[in-house]
Design a protein around this motif. Sequence first.
Motif, PDB file in Angstrom:
ATOM      1  N   SER A 414       0.826  -1.214   0.000  1.00 42.44           N
ATOM      2  CA  SER A 414       0.000   0.000   0.000  1.00 42.44           C
ATOM      3  C   SER A 414       0.859   1.263   0.000  1.00 42.44           C
ATOM      4  N   LEU A 415       1.966   1.203  -0.733  1.00 44.43           N
ATOM      5  CA  LEU A 415       2.807   2.394  -0.866  1.00 44.43           C
ATOM      6  C   LEU A 415       2.104   3.421  -1.751  1.00 44.43           C
ATOM      7  N   PRO A 416       2.157   4.689  -1.388  1.00 46.24           N
ATOM      8  CA  PRO A 416       1.428   5.707  -2.150  1.00 46.24           C
ATOM      9  C   PRO A 416       2.071   5.993  -3.498  1.00 46.24           C
ATOM     10  N   ARG A 417       1.237   6.350  -4.452  1.00 47.05           N
ATOM     11  CA  ARG A 417       1.753   6.822  -5.736  1.00 47.05           C
ATOM     12  C   ARG A 417       2.410   8.187  -5.517  1.00 47.05           C
ATOM     13  N   PRO A 418       3.609   8.385  -6.040  1.00 47.80           N
ATOM     14  CA  PRO A 418       4.293   9.666  -5.818  1.00 47.80           C
ATOM     15  C   PRO A 418       3.721  10.777  -6.684  1.00 47.80           C
ATOM     16  N   GLY A 419       4.005  11.991  -6.303  1.00 46.93           N
ATOM     17  CA  GLY A 419       3.671  13.121  -7.151  1.00 46.93           C
ATOM     18  C   GLY A 419       4.536  13.132  -8.398  1.00 46.93           C
ATOM     19  N   ILE A 420       3.966  13.618  -9.481  1.00 48.35           N
ATOM     20  CA  ILE A 420       4.690  13.755 -10.746  1.00 48.35           C
ATOM     21  C   ILE A 420       4.583  15.205 -11.182  1.00 48.35           C
ATOM     22  N   TYR A 421       5.698  15.758 -11.618  1.00 51.11           N
ATOM     23  CA  TYR A 421       5.742  17.166 -12.008  1.00 51.11           C
ATOM     24  C   TYR A 421       6.466  17.303 -13.338  1.00 51.11           C
ATOM     25  N   GLY A 422       5.841  18.027 -14.259  1.00 56.39           N
ATOM     26  CA  GLY A 422       6.530  18.398 -15.475  1.00 56.39           C
ATOM     27  C   GLY A 422       7.384  19.616 -15.204  1.00 56.39           C
ATOM     28  N   PHE A 423       8.480  19.745 -15.957  1.00 59.57           N
ATOM     29  CA  PHE A 423       9.337  20.908 -15.746  1.00 59.57           C
ATOM     30  C   PHE A 423       9.810  21.487 -17.072  1.00 59.57           C
ATOM     31  N   SER A 424      10.114  22.774 -17.024  1.00 60.59           N
ATOM     32  CA  SER A 424      10.763  23.446 -18.140  1.00 60.59           C
ATOM     33  C   SER A 424      11.923  24.247 -17.586  1.00 60.59           C
ATOM     34  N   VAL A 425      12.941  24.419 -18.406  1.00 60.75           N
ATOM     35  CA  VAL A 425      14.140  25.157 -18.012  1.00 60.75           C
ATOM     36  C   VAL A 425      14.338  26.268 -19.019  1.00 60.75           C
TER      37      VAL A 425
END
Length: 468
Positions: A414-425
Motif C-alpha cells: 500500500s505504498l502511495p503513488r508519488p507526485g509527478i511534475y513536469g518541468f521546463s528550463v
Amino acid sequence: MTSNAVATGAGAAARRERAVRAAVEQGLIGPDQPVVGLLDVAGIRAAAAELRAAFDEVVAPGTPVLHAFAVKAAALVPVLRLLADDGIGCEVASPGELALARAAGVAPERIVLDSPAKTHAELREAVELGIAVNADNPQELARLNALVSPRSGPGPALPPGPLGLRVNPQVGGGSIGALSTATATSKFGVALLDVGAREWVVYAFTKRPWLTRLHAHVGSQGCPLDLMAAGVRAAYELAEEINRKVGRQQIDTLDIGGGLPVNFGSDEITPGYRDYARLLLATVPGLFDGRYGLVTEFGRSLVAKSGTVLARVEYTKSAGGRPIAVTHAGAQLATRTVFAPESWPLRLAAYDGEGVAKPTGPGGPVPQDVAGPCCFAGDLVAVNRPLPALEAGDLVALLDTGAYYFSNHFAYNSLPRPGIYGFSVSGGNGGNGGRNGRVRFAPVRSPQSVDEIVAESGGEHTGALSGL
C-alpha cells in the motif's frame, strides 16, 4: 550516432541536472516527500516533433497520417494533452484509457481503440463516438457486424468511424518475449500463417465494404527495426491482395503500430524515428506513395527519455560485505526492473541531499545494491552497481523512466503513488536550458495521500464482512 542525437542527449542531461536541484530547492522532494517523478516537457515536445518530421519526409504530399500515442505508456491526462497540443492523438486499449484521452480533450477522430478483449459496451461506445476500432478476431468482427448492419441502408453505408482488423504477421519475436506480439502463438490479431487464416481475412473484407483498415504490430522493446519492417511489409502485401480481390481501394489506411525500442544505456536517442521511417521506405516503398493513409502507435519512445524518478536514500547498511542503499523507489515504481532486471536494466545517477551530482571518491565508484522500500528481499533496482558511495539523505535518480514507470504503479505494501511534475528550463547555458537556467514545475499528478489509500482499499465498507 548522429550529431543531432549527441546534442539532444546533452541538452536533456543538462535540463535534468538543473531540475533535480530545483526539485530539492522547491520542496518537491525531502524527508516528508521521499520520492517524486520529473518529466521534461521540452524532451517530450522534441520527440513528438521528431516523429512528425520523420514521416513527413517519406510520405507523399497530402497523405493523411495520424500518430496516436499508446496511452498505456503514460496514462496521465496532462501528458496526453501536451502530446495532443503537439499533434499526437491517442491509441487506447480500455475504457479507462479512452476516458483519459477524452478528459485530455483528444477528438474522437484522433483516437484508435485497440484491445484483445473489448466488450459489447466498449465497441458500441466507440462506434457511436466515431472512434477508429481495430477488431482483434473473428468473434469481435461479428460483434461489429451487429452494430454496423442496422446503420446500413441500400448500398455500403459506412459507420461513423473507421473500422479495421488486426492481423498477426507471425514474423517472429525480439529479445523480450513478453513484448513480442508477432510470434507464432501471440494472443493478438488473426494469425496469418495459420491454415486457412489468410483466406478467411480476404473473404471477411470482401463481405464487409465498411471494413477499411488493416492493423499489424510486431512488438516494442527488444524488437529490431528490420523485424518491425517485415511485419509492416506483410500487412501491406495483404492489403494489396485484398484490394485487388474486391477490385477497388477498400483498405484505405494501414495502422502499422509503434514499438520503437528505446536506448536505456545512455542519453543518446537511438534508434530514431527517421531511422525507422527510412527503413520502411526502403522495405515497403508502396506504403508511402499516397494510396494509403497511415496510423502509428508509438508509446515508450515518445516519453521514456524525458522521465526521471528521484528517490531519497533513507538508510545505508551492509550485508555480506556489500553496501546497500535503502531508497523509496523500488518495485512499486520500477516493477519491470525489479522482476526482470535482465530485460529492463536502468541507469542510475547519484546526488547529494541538495540535488548536486555526487563526484566519485578517490577510491573510485563503490559497487553497491540500491534497494526499494517494498517488504521482500528481491526489491532491488540495481545489484552490485558501481556508483559514488551513497549515504543517508542522498538522492538516487532512476533515469529514462518517463514511460510505464510513472503511471503503472504496483501497490505493494500500500505504498502511495508519488507526485509527478513536469518541468521546463529557461535561460542559462548548456543548450536547451542549462545548469543555471530557471526551472518551473507544473503538477501532473498529486502525491497520493494515506486517506486516499484507505478509501481505495474499501475504507467505506469497513464492517461489511463482519455483518455477513
